[in-house]
Enzyme design. Sequence first.
Site, PDB file in Angstrom:
ATOM      1  N   ILE A  34     -15.180  36.606 -25.194  1.00 25.90           N
ATOM      2  CA  ILE A  34     -16.587  36.276 -24.979  1.00 25.90           C
ATOM      3  C   ILE A  34     -17.294  35.922 -26.292  1.00 25.90           C
ATOM      4  O   ILE A  34     -18.303  35.212 -26.278  1.00 25.90           O
ATOM      5  CB  ILE A  34     -17.288  37.450 -24.234  1.00 25.90           C
ATOM      6  N   ASN A  93      -5.545  45.107 -32.499  1.00 27.37           N
ATOM      7  CA  ASN A  93      -6.282  46.186 -33.156  1.00 27.37           C
ATOM      8  C   ASN A  93      -5.968  47.499 -32.446  1.00 27.37           C
ATOM      9  O   ASN A  93      -5.975  47.548 -31.206  1.00 27.37           O
ATOM     10  CB  ASN A  93      -7.785  45.912 -33.102  1.00 27.37           C
ATOM     11  N   HIS A 106      -4.707  45.007 -25.922  1.00 26.17           N
ATOM     12  CA  HIS A 106      -4.895  43.563 -25.834  1.00 26.17           C
ATOM     13  C   HIS A 106      -4.466  42.908 -27.133  1.00 26.17           C
ATOM     14  O   HIS A 106      -4.680  43.450 -28.215  1.00 26.17           O
ATOM     15  CB  HIS A 106      -6.353  43.206 -25.522  1.00 26.17           C
TER      16      HIS A 106
HETATM   17  P1  AMP Z   1     -11.123  44.727 -30.172  1.00 23.40           P
HETATM   18  O1  AMP Z   1     -12.119  44.909 -31.279  1.00 23.40           O
HETATM   19  O2  AMP Z   1      -9.757  44.345 -30.669  1.00 23.40           O
HETATM   20  O3  AMP Z   1     -11.096  45.910 -29.222  1.00 23.40           O
HETATM   21  O4  AMP Z   1     -11.592  43.437 -29.386  1.00 23.40           O
HETATM   22  C1  AMP Z   1     -12.338  43.468 -28.221  1.00 23.40           C
HETATM   23  C2  AMP Z   1     -12.686  42.022 -27.921  1.00 23.40           C
HETATM   24  O5  AMP Z   1     -13.133  41.946 -26.572  1.00 23.40           O
HETATM   25  C3  AMP Z   1     -13.809  41.446 -28.785  1.00 23.40           C
HETATM   26  O6  AMP Z   1     -13.331  40.304 -29.494  1.00 23.40           O
HETATM   27  C4  AMP Z   1     -14.894  41.070 -27.776  1.00 23.40           C
HETATM   28  O7  AMP Z   1     -15.573  39.878 -28.098  1.00 23.40           O
HETATM   29  C5  AMP Z   1     -14.107  40.949 -26.492  1.00 23.40           C
HETATM   30  N1  AMP Z   1     -14.853  41.201 -25.266  1.00 23.40           N
HETATM   31  C6  AMP Z   1     -15.684  42.243 -25.002  1.00 23.40           C
HETATM   32  N2  AMP Z   1     -16.183  42.150 -23.763  1.00 23.40           N
HETATM   33  C7  AMP Z   1     -15.643  41.012 -23.217  1.00 23.40           C
HETATM   34  C8  AMP Z   1     -15.773  40.372 -21.952  1.00 23.40           C
HETATM   35  N3  AMP Z   1     -16.556  40.862 -20.974  1.00 23.40           N
HETATM   36  N4  AMP Z   1     -15.103  39.218 -21.752  1.00 23.40           N
HETATM   37  C9  AMP Z   1     -14.315  38.702 -22.729  1.00 23.40           C
HETATM   38  N5  AMP Z   1     -14.145  39.274 -23.928  1.00 23.40           N
HETATM   39  C10 AMP Z   1     -14.806  40.412 -24.182  1.00 23.40           C
END
Ligand code: AMP
Length: 119
Positions: A34, A93, A106
């Site tokens: 996002i 991460n 992820h």
């Molecule tokens: P992390 O810091 O590795 O846990 O990354 C989490 C990622 O999820 C971040 O890059 C956010 O921008 C992404 N994210 C959070 N909410 C959503 C959502 N609803 N749809 C798509 N990506 C998301």
Amino acid sequence: MSDSENCLFCKIAAGAIPSRKVYEDDELFAFHDIHPAAPVHFLLIPKAHIPSLAQAGPEQAGLLGRMMVLAPRLAIEQGCNPYPEGGFRTLINTGAEGGQEVHHLHAHVMGGPRPWLKG
Ligand code: AMP
Ligand code: ZN
């Protein structure tokens, strides 16, 4: 933190929260981040709720291998340029000090022409 009932990415994988889907099969799901940090930036997740790489054991070796093998295929499909001039970054991460904000395993896949927002 490890509760699948309240997990954002479990809900996205189940279609209960909308996302821009990139890929889906029986065990894996991919969707656009996002807040993209690069021209191509999607997240590749197992549908099963595994909180982080720290919780992955030998029983997840096949699943993690299939994630890694899928990443380059999806990267090209999403517009990353071919290796070696192109390529992509794959990032997992893990934990607070690893920069993990969503506690469902992820892999970030980022690519496209530089400069990127981060890195
Ligand atoms: P992390 O810091 O590795 O846990 O990354 C989490 C990622 O999820 C971040 O890059 C956010 O921008 C992404 N994210 C959070 N909410 C959503 C959502 N609803 N749809 C798509 N990506 C998301
Ligand atoms: Zn989850």
